[in-house]
Design a protein around this motif. Structure first.
Motif, short mmCIF file in Angstrom:
data_model
loop_
_atom_site.label_atom_id
_atom_site.label_comp_id
_atom_site.label_asym_id
_atom_site.label_seq_id
_atom_site.Cartn_x
_atom_site.Cartn_y
_atom_site.Cartn_z
N ALA A 15 -4.88 -5.91 -1.24
CA ALA A 15 -5.41 -5.19 -0.08
C ALA A 15 -6.91 -4.95 -0.23
CB ALA A 15 -4.68 -3.86 0.08
N ARG A 16 -7.33 -4.57 -1.45
CA ARG A 16 -8.73 -4.24 -1.65
C ARG A 16 -9.62 -5.48 -1.50
NH1 ARG A 16 -9.58 -2.72 -6.91
NH2 ARG A 16 -7.93 -1.20 -6.77
N LEU A 56 -2.26 -3.92 -5.17
CA LEU A 56 -3.23 -3.27 -4.30
C LEU A 56 -4.54 -4.05 -4.27
CD1 LEU A 56 -2.56 0.40 -5.23
CD2 LEU A 56 -2.03 -0.77 -3.11
N HIS A 93 -1.62 -1.96 -9.32
CA HIS A 93 -3.04 -2.21 -9.01
C HIS A 93 -3.28 -3.65 -8.60
CE1 HIS A 93 -5.21 1.47 -10.83
NE2 HIS A 93 -4.11 1.81 -10.17
N GLU A 115 -11.70 -7.56 1.83
CA GLU A 115 -13.05 -7.51 2.38
C GLU A 115 -14.01 -8.28 1.48
OE1 GLU A 115 -13.36 -6.37 5.29
OE2 GLU A 115 -11.28 -5.68 5.23
N ARG A 169 1.19 0.40 -14.01
CA ARG A 169 -0.04 0.66 -13.25
C ARG A 169 -0.74 -0.67 -12.91
NH1 ARG A 169 -5.73 1.78 -14.53
NH2 ARG A 169 -5.29 0.71 -16.47
N ALA A 178 0.84 -1.20 0.00
CA ALA A 178 0.00 0.00 0.00
C ALA A 178 0.87 1.25 0.00
CB ALA A 178 -0.92 -0.02 1.21
N GLY A 197 -3.98 7.50 -4.61
CA GLY A 197 -2.75 6.88 -5.12
C GLY A 197 -2.57 5.48 -4.55
N HIS A 198 -3.32 5.18 -3.53
CA HIS A 198 -3.21 3.83 -2.94
C HIS A 198 -4.61 3.31 -2.67
CE1 HIS A 198 -4.08 5.02 1.31
NE2 HIS A 198 -3.93 6.18 0.70
N ASN A 226 2.54 5.30 -7.70
CA ASN A 226 1.39 5.77 -8.47
C ASN A 226 1.44 7.27 -8.77
OD1 ASN A 226 0.12 3.45 -9.07
ND2 ASN A 226 -1.18 3.44 -7.24
N ALA A 257 2.82 1.53 -3.29
CA ALA A 257 1.90 1.85 -4.39
C ALA A 257 1.69 3.36 -4.49
CB ALA A 257 0.56 1.15 -4.16
N HIS A 258 1.49 3.98 -3.35
CA HIS A 258 1.25 5.42 -3.37
C HIS A 258 2.45 6.15 -3.96
CE1 HIS A 258 -0.39 9.24 -2.15
NE2 HIS A 258 0.79 9.55 -1.63
N VAL A 273 -9.18 1.35 0.92
CA VAL A 273 -10.62 1.14 0.72
C VAL A 273 -11.43 1.91 1.75
CG1 VAL A 273 -12.40 -0.62 0.43
CG2 VAL A 273 -10.02 -1.16 -0.04
#
Lengths: 552, 155
Positions: free
Chosen positions: A393-394, A390, A387, A397, A383, A330, B84-85, A337, A333-334, B88
């Motif tokens: 992480a997303r 990421l 992604h 849930e 990208r 995370a 950017g990250h 990105n 990535a920031h 969620v």
């Protein structure tokens, strides 16, 4: 390697247990046997000693009695009377009536001439002057000889007494029946192996032994080994141990020897010893079997537990690794990105500007456009990687819904059927009919199956077979995806769920598929395991707990 | 009708400037500011249709605070969140606070334009509804109609 460790542990436990349990058993067995042996041996020795002493007393008495009778006859009768055949024969008769065992009787004058002889041999008129016993009798008055052959050329011994009658000296001499004497001595023989005989000081048999020789043969033991009182010796001949008890008779020149094989007397001891050995051997066998059995069970259980623990550890390590990487992803990535976004916007801006009239005239306009296109493509590639990372992480849930695992598998397989067909790969399915509907995130599950099947196809490359099996095992659903591709090394198996680990060519795989799949299944409370051997394909097994959907 | 007004809020100056230029080139009335504070000031003073707002801005107001403030001042403005990250939680929080949607950086301009279009459409429908409702309301009180219209025009 691990197996060797457990085998060595097992060996050590068995060895120590056996040592600890056998040692006291041996010590106990030996000490009991030793004590018993000593007691038995003492008893046997004691018995033998008593028998020798008792028999010596009997023989002494016999000799004393016979000597006394002979002396009485000589003392009470005159020479002139004795030389008469009739009288001497009468006296021999009287003597044998009293004691028995006298073979013959002779009267010898001081010159050694046998004047009269009554007996079975023709000995009258013989001169005994040069015989050793003659001189001995003349000197001492009474003489009991050793066994000798004499004129009759047969083994015998004599008792002779001297009579002083005024100026005349004469000798009354009698031969003792060696059969009677021998049987008297042999009365001390006991059992199958017992023997009794008399030996003189020079070690010559004076009576016939039962075993190992005959009268006048040499005795194999030196007689000086036997002391003043009764002596017991142990000797081993022909593999048999015998005890020899020797008692010197009162005349101090004859040794009465009573002997016996220890085996016979101690046979009860040996029977006990054999029984003890059988019991100890039986005990040892039982201990050995029990020890081996218990140790095997123990070590087996230990090995199972260790394996469980190490499997659990491996899972923990994997999930720790994933959690840490998720966090890092995370952050990274920031940082990636934002620059990517700038690059992308700048590229777009340049493209926008290239559309303006004056720039459109430039002869390199196509080159510019082409380069900008490439930049955009690669920004897009970067990208996608970020992604994807990421996405992990997303996707943490999950959205729960009613999921038919077989249906999801079928859908996914159909989705990939074309891709498989192009590569000439046959997909076989074997779905368990008893799979329940579970509560899960269908999209996530589909992604997992998609990843596994895609990987299987990519692993095979061209021409092969993939088997997809679903089954219900207790309270779990298992899905196996098995390919007959080249398989994996142990190193590859260990790293296969790590992020960015890929064996595909650069740009073809991000190395995130299995990582994300693993995380998804882990979130569901399940596991993904890989079993593979190089050259034998690979099998990925997804285990999911059966979570029954809530009734709506 | 006048062109749509877009406010872009991002601390990354290179990104901000380029994006604003590209939007302007596509005939959108775009303004760029570098911080939450500036954005709030801008919202207070001028009318905007859509705000493109970066969630993560170091120092000063962050995206969520800015969003909250913007929505307080101009509840009808549509906000597109940029991130950017993949936080969620933050994005969901943003949606709860009334953001229209969120986009992951790096964004393709085409995607952004599609989202912008959707946002404008929503805003437009919204505006028309409100305008319609207001007209209906005003019709009920004819005496005040002209006065109200005059006031609205002044705004």
């Amino acid at each position: 390697m691990k197996g060797a460790m457990y085998r060595s542990l097992q060996r050590r436990i068995i060895l120590v247990t056996l040592l600890v349990s056998y040692a006291p058993l041996f010590i106990l067995g030996f000490s009991i046997y030793y004590q018993f042996y000593n007691t038995c041996r003492d008893l046997t020795e004691q018995q033998l000693r008593y028998r020798a002493q008792a028999q010596a007393a009997v023989v002494d008495l016999f000799l004393k009695e016979h000597s006394a009778i002979l002396s009485a006859m000589a003392d009470t009768n005159r020479f002139d009377f004795m030389v008469e055949d009739r009288n001497l024969s009468r006296i021999l008769e009287v003597m044998n009536n009293r004691a028995g065992g006298f073979v013959d009787l002779g009267v010898i004058n001081s010159d050694g001439l046998q004047r009269t002889y009554i007996g079975p041999y023709e000995l009258e008129g013989l001169n005994y002057y040069d015989e050793p016993w003659f001189a001995e009798t003349m000197a001492r008055g009474l003489h009991v000889s050793d066994v000798f052959l004499g004129f009759r050329r047969s083994p015998h011994f004599i008792i002779a007494v001297r009579r002083q009658e005024g100026n005349r000296t004469w000798i009354l001499r009698s031969t003792v029946d060696s059969e009677v004497f021998g049987s008297l001595v042999r009365a001390a023989q006991v059992g199958r192996t017992g023997d009794a005989y008399i030996v003189n000081r020079d070690g010559t048999f004076q009576t016939s032994p039962r075993f190992g020789g005959k009268i006048l043969d040499p005795f194999f033991l030196p007689t000086n080994l036997f002391g003043g009182s009764t002596t017991v010796l142990e000797r081993k001949t022909d593999g048999h141990t015998r005890l020899y008890a020797g008692t010197w008779l009162k005349n101090n020149k004859w040794l009465l020897v009573v002997n016996q094989g220890t085996e016979e007397e101690m046979s009860r001891l040996f029977a006990t010893r054999d029984l003890e050995i059988i019991i100890i051997c039986g005990g040892m066998l039982v201990i050995l079997l029990a020890t081996v059995f218990i140790t095997r069970a123990l070590v087996g259980r230990l090995q199972q537990n260790d394996q469980k623990v190490s499997e659990l550890n491996a899972q923990l390590i994997q999930s720790d690794k994933l959690a840490a990487l998720g966090k890092m992803a995370a952050g990274v990535a920031h940082e990636i990105n934002n620059p990517l976004a700038v690059i992308q916007q700048k590229t777009g801006w340049m493209e926008d500007l290239l559309e303006e009239e004056e720039l459109k005239q430039s002869e390199n306009i196509e080159e510019f456009k082409n380069s900008l296109q490439k930049i955009e493509e690669h920004v897009d590639r970067a990208r996608k990687v970020v992604h994807g990372m990421l996405g992990y992480a997303r996707k943490m849930e999950p959205h729960l819904e009613d999921v038919d695992v077989n249906g999801t598998l079928k859908q996914t397989t159909e989705l990939l059927a074309n891709y498989a067909r192009i590569n000439n790969i046959d997909i076989q399915t074997d779905f368990g009919a008893d799979l329940p509907i579970i509560a899960a995130d269908q999209a996530q599950l589909q992604q997992v199956f998609f990843n596994l099947i895609t990987n299987a196809i990519d692993a095979i490359g061209q021409n092969g077979e993939i088997r997809i099996i679903s089954e219900k095992v207790q309270d779990q659903i298992r899905v196996h995806v098995q390919d007959n591709g080249p398989g994996m090394t142990e190193e590859q198996q260990r790293r296969v769920f790590d992020p960015f680990y890929t064996t595909k060519t650069t740009g073809k795989g991000t190395g995130l598929g299995l990582w994300i799949s693993y995380s998804i299944i882990e979130k569901m409370g399940g596991t993904i395991a890989v079993h593979s051997r190089q050259g034998e394909g690979a099998r990925f097994t997804v285990q999911m707990p059966i979570v029954i959907p809530e009734k709506k | 009708m006048d062109s749509f007004r877009v406010l872009v809020v991002d601390d990354e100056e290179d990104f901000l400037e380029t994006l604003v230029n590209r939007l302007k080139k596509r005939n959108l009335d775009a303004v760029g500011v570098k911080s939450g504070e500036e954005a709030v000031e801008e919202i207070r003073e001028k009318r905007y249709d859509v705000v493109i707002l970066d969630i993560k801005m170091p120092g000063g107001m962050d995206g969520i605070e800015t969003l909250r403030e913007i929505k307080r001042i101009q509840p009808l403005v549509e906000v597109l969140l940029l991130t950017g990250h993949a936080s969620v939680e933050t994005s969901i929080e943003g949606m709860k606070l009334g953001a229209f949607d969120y986009l992951m950086k790096p964004i393709k301009l085409e995607e952004l334009l599609v989202k912008l279009g959707q946002a404008f459409e929503k805003k437009d429908t919204h505006d028309q509804k409100i305008r319609g409702a207001k007209i209906k309301e005003l019709m009920r009180f004819p005496g005040r109609v002209f006065k109200q219209i005059k006031e609205e025009d002044k705004e």
